[in-house]
Design an enzyme around this catalytic site. Structure first.
Site, PDB file in Angstrom:
ATOM      1  N   ASP A   1       0.821  -1.235   0.000  1.00 55.63           N
ATOM      2  CA  ASP A   1       0.000   0.000   0.000  1.00 55.63           C
ATOM      3  C   ASP A   1       0.847   1.274   0.000  1.00 55.63           C
ATOM      4  O   ASP A   1       0.584   2.200  -0.759  1.00 55.63           O
ATOM      5  CB  ASP A   1      -1.068   0.002   1.112  1.00 55.63           C
ATOM      6  CG  ASP A   1      -0.539   0.010   2.530  1.00 55.63           C
ATOM      7  OD1 ASP A   1       0.669  -0.262   2.736  1.00 55.63           O
ATOM      8  OD2 ASP A   1      -1.341   0.302   3.455  1.00 55.63           O
TER       9      ASP A   1
ATOM     10  N   ASP B   1      -5.706   0.033   5.660  1.00 57.63           N
ATOM     11  CA  ASP B   1      -6.594  -0.289   6.780  1.00 57.63           C
ATOM     12  C   ASP B   1      -7.801   0.646   6.810  1.00 57.63           C
ATOM     13  O   ASP B   1      -8.950   0.221   6.953  1.00 57.63           O
ATOM     14  CB  ASP B   1      -5.837  -0.169   8.116  1.00 57.63           C
ATOM     15  CG  ASP B   1      -4.566  -0.991   8.128  1.00 57.63           C
ATOM     16  OD1 ASP B   1      -4.381  -1.815   7.215  1.00 57.63           O
ATOM     17  OD2 ASP B   1      -3.748  -0.802   9.046  1.00 57.63           O
TER      18      ASP B   1
ATOM     19  N   TYR C   1       8.631  -1.450  10.878  1.00 56.07           N
ATOM     20  CA  TYR C   1       7.723  -0.997   9.820  1.00 56.07           C
ATOM     21  C   TYR C   1       8.324   0.186   9.057  1.00 56.07           C
ATOM     22  O   TYR C   1       8.387   0.180   7.829  1.00 56.07           O
ATOM     23  CB  TYR C   1       6.364  -0.632  10.424  1.00 56.07           C
ATOM     24  CG  TYR C   1       5.287  -0.340   9.397  1.00 56.07           C
ATOM     25  CD1 TYR C   1       4.467  -1.356   8.907  1.00 56.07           C
ATOM     26  CD2 TYR C   1       5.079   0.949   8.920  1.00 56.07           C
ATOM     27  CE1 TYR C   1       3.474  -1.102   7.965  1.00 56.07           C
ATOM     28  CE2 TYR C   1       4.095   1.219   7.980  1.00 56.07           C
ATOM     29  CZ  TYR C   1       3.291   0.189   7.511  1.00 56.07           C
ATOM     30  OH  TYR C   1       2.310   0.460   6.586  1.00 56.07           O
TER      31      TYR C   1
HETATM   32  C1  GLA Z   1      -0.274  -2.349   8.446  1.00 55.58           C
HETATM   33  C2  GLA Z   1      -0.400  -0.934   7.916  1.00 55.58           C
HETATM   34  C3  GLA Z   1      -0.965  -0.949   6.488  1.00 55.58           C
HETATM   35  C4  GLA Z   1      -0.178  -1.893   5.591  1.00 55.58           C
HETATM   36  C5  GLA Z   1      -0.021  -3.248   6.249  1.00 55.58           C
HETATM   37  C6  GLA Z   1       0.884  -4.171   5.466  1.00 55.58           C
HETATM   38  O1  GLA Z   1      -1.530  -2.918   8.618  1.00 55.58           O
HETATM   39  O2  GLA Z   1      -1.238  -0.178   8.743  1.00 55.58           O
HETATM   40  O3  GLA Z   1      -0.971   0.359   5.967  1.00 55.58           O
HETATM   41  O4  GLA Z   1       1.059  -1.333   5.252  1.00 55.58           O
HETATM   42  O5  GLA Z   1       0.510  -3.138   7.562  1.00 55.58           O
HETATM   43  O6  GLA Z   1       0.353  -4.449   4.217  1.00 55.58           O
END
Ligand code: GLA
Length: 390
Positions: free
Chosen positions: A41, A176, A225
């Site tokens: 994303d 999300d 992340y």
């Molecule tokens: C988390 C983040 C999303 C996305 C996912 C991995 O949920 O909040 O934005 O990057 O990880 O796909």
């Protein structure tokens, strides 16, 4: 009494005990699970996603002053703040999702109404099913309803992502919040994170999505992340020197990547390769799910997990044990990670006639290896956020 009415009665009771009066507005926002497209994303790529039946409710009553008071039936502590001065809360950090949404909506020029609110969520926390996005989206839906604000659901998704990026300080992508705001009952969405548009992907008849919760808490408090995100940006930037039309990894073909691989550091190359391949898997999976090509669903899901483990390095011993259990379970068609990885929930696509056998087998196998009692349940695609009418 059906589950929803029972839930409503409990929340209403607690609201009256807490605030001395009945709630008059109820909103909900769901969690989500991704069927393909890990970490694509924020690279402006594609994701196959669905909103799930587990959701977050806020029962509320408007206030005449510009004060927001909130408490939760899931987490200790409450919060109270004035809409005139919104600051970060160190004591009840969960309230920052609410504060952040109020903050961004006000920056965008919306005039907000104060409220007393009670939150009740059926989304497990820190399990990768987007409980924080659901709280943000439910909050935005509540402000919209209280003030009769002219905000589209897409804007809600975008403002809530900004709340998380700019106020909470988590550099997430749009996945999300988009899923929680825009989910469609009975349908998987093929989301294009660059244009923030989606197409509906009808699942072939007989397929069922199962969530397999490793119960190993996702700990993303570290820098994993943002490191992954930064590595992707480095990859895109380096590839741009050879191919100036590239803006993000979404624009890179596998041939372009292979031609330039040696100009990238080993880590950046691994991360980039995963995202480029995962993006293609999303497109291929959309077709496979629609036509019911079991063989393709299985191999795409497996390749996604192997990439997540070896290239993106977001797996964990519990996830590997869960992958082994899901992959050998009766009725399985495809199995992979979900969410950000690092523990939390995983996802399987199975023969809808085999849900009981699948769940029993996965729970037993996983427990034998890890000693942990997993939770396994169906994930039917649900509608996005809305006002609850009883
Ligand atoms: C988390 C983040 C999303 C996305 C996912 C991995 O949920 O909040 O934005 O990057 O990880 O796909």
């Amino acid at each position: 009494m059906c589950m929803e009415n029972l839930r409503k009665r409990k929340v209403e009771q607690a609201f009256i005990e807490h605030y001395g009066n009945q709630p008059i507005i109820w909103v909900q926002a769901p969690g989500r699970v991704d069927l393909m497209g890990s970490h694509t994303d924020y690279n402006e790529g594609f994701v196959l996603t669905e909103a799930i039946e587990r959701n977050t409710w806020i029962a509320a009553r408007p206030r005449q002053d510009a004060v927001v008071r909130v408490s939760s039936q899931n987490i200790e502590g409450g919060a109270e703040f004035s809409l005139a001065v919104i600051s970060y809360d160190e004591v009840s950090p969960w309230s920052n999702y609410i504060r952040g949404v109020a903050h961004i909506l006000q920056i965008e020029g919306y005039s907000l109404n104060g409220f007393d609110g009670l939150i009740h969520s059926t989304i497990p926390f820190r399990s990768g099913l987007s409980s924080s996005a659901a709280l943000e989206v439910a909050t935005a839906m509540l402000f919209k309803t209280l003030g009769d604000l002219d905000i589209s659901k897409l804007d809600i998704a975008i403002y809530c992502q900004r709340a998380e990026n700019e106020f909470v300080g988590m550099e997430c992508g749009i996945l999300d919040q988009y899923s929680s705001a825009m989910g469609k009952e009975g349908n998987v969405l093929l989301l294009d994170c660059r244009s923030t548009t989606s197409e509906v992907v009808p699942l072939a008849p007989g397929l069922m999505v199962m969530i397999c919760d490793t119960k190993a808490e996702r700990e993303l408090t570290g820098s994993e992340y943002s490191e992954r995100r930064a590595d992707c940006e480095k990859g895109a930037k380096a590839l741009q020197t050879a191919f100036p039309e590239i803006k993000t990894l979404r624009d890179v073909t596998i041939d372009q990547f292979e031609a330039q691989r040696n100009n990238l550091s080993e880590v950046v190359a691994k991360r980039s390769q995963f995202v480029i391949e995962e993006n293609q898997r999303v497109i291929d999976m959309a077709t496979a799910l629609e036509v019911g090509n079991f063989q393709a669903i299985g191999s795409l899901a497996k390749a996604s997990f192997i990439g997540a483990r070896d290239l993106y390095e977001i797996s964990s011993p519990e996830m590997e044990a869960m992958m082994a259990a899901m992959s050998s379970a009766p009725g399985v068609i495809g199995a992979r990670q979900a969410g950000a990885g690092f523990g939390g929930c995983m996802v399987a696509i199975i023969d809808g006639q085999k849900t009981v056998e699948f769940s029993k087998y996965v729970i037993e196998q996983y427990q034998q290896v890890t000693g942990i009692m997993a939770e396994v349940y169906q994930a039917s695609a649900s509608s996005g956020a809305g006002v609850l009418k009883f």
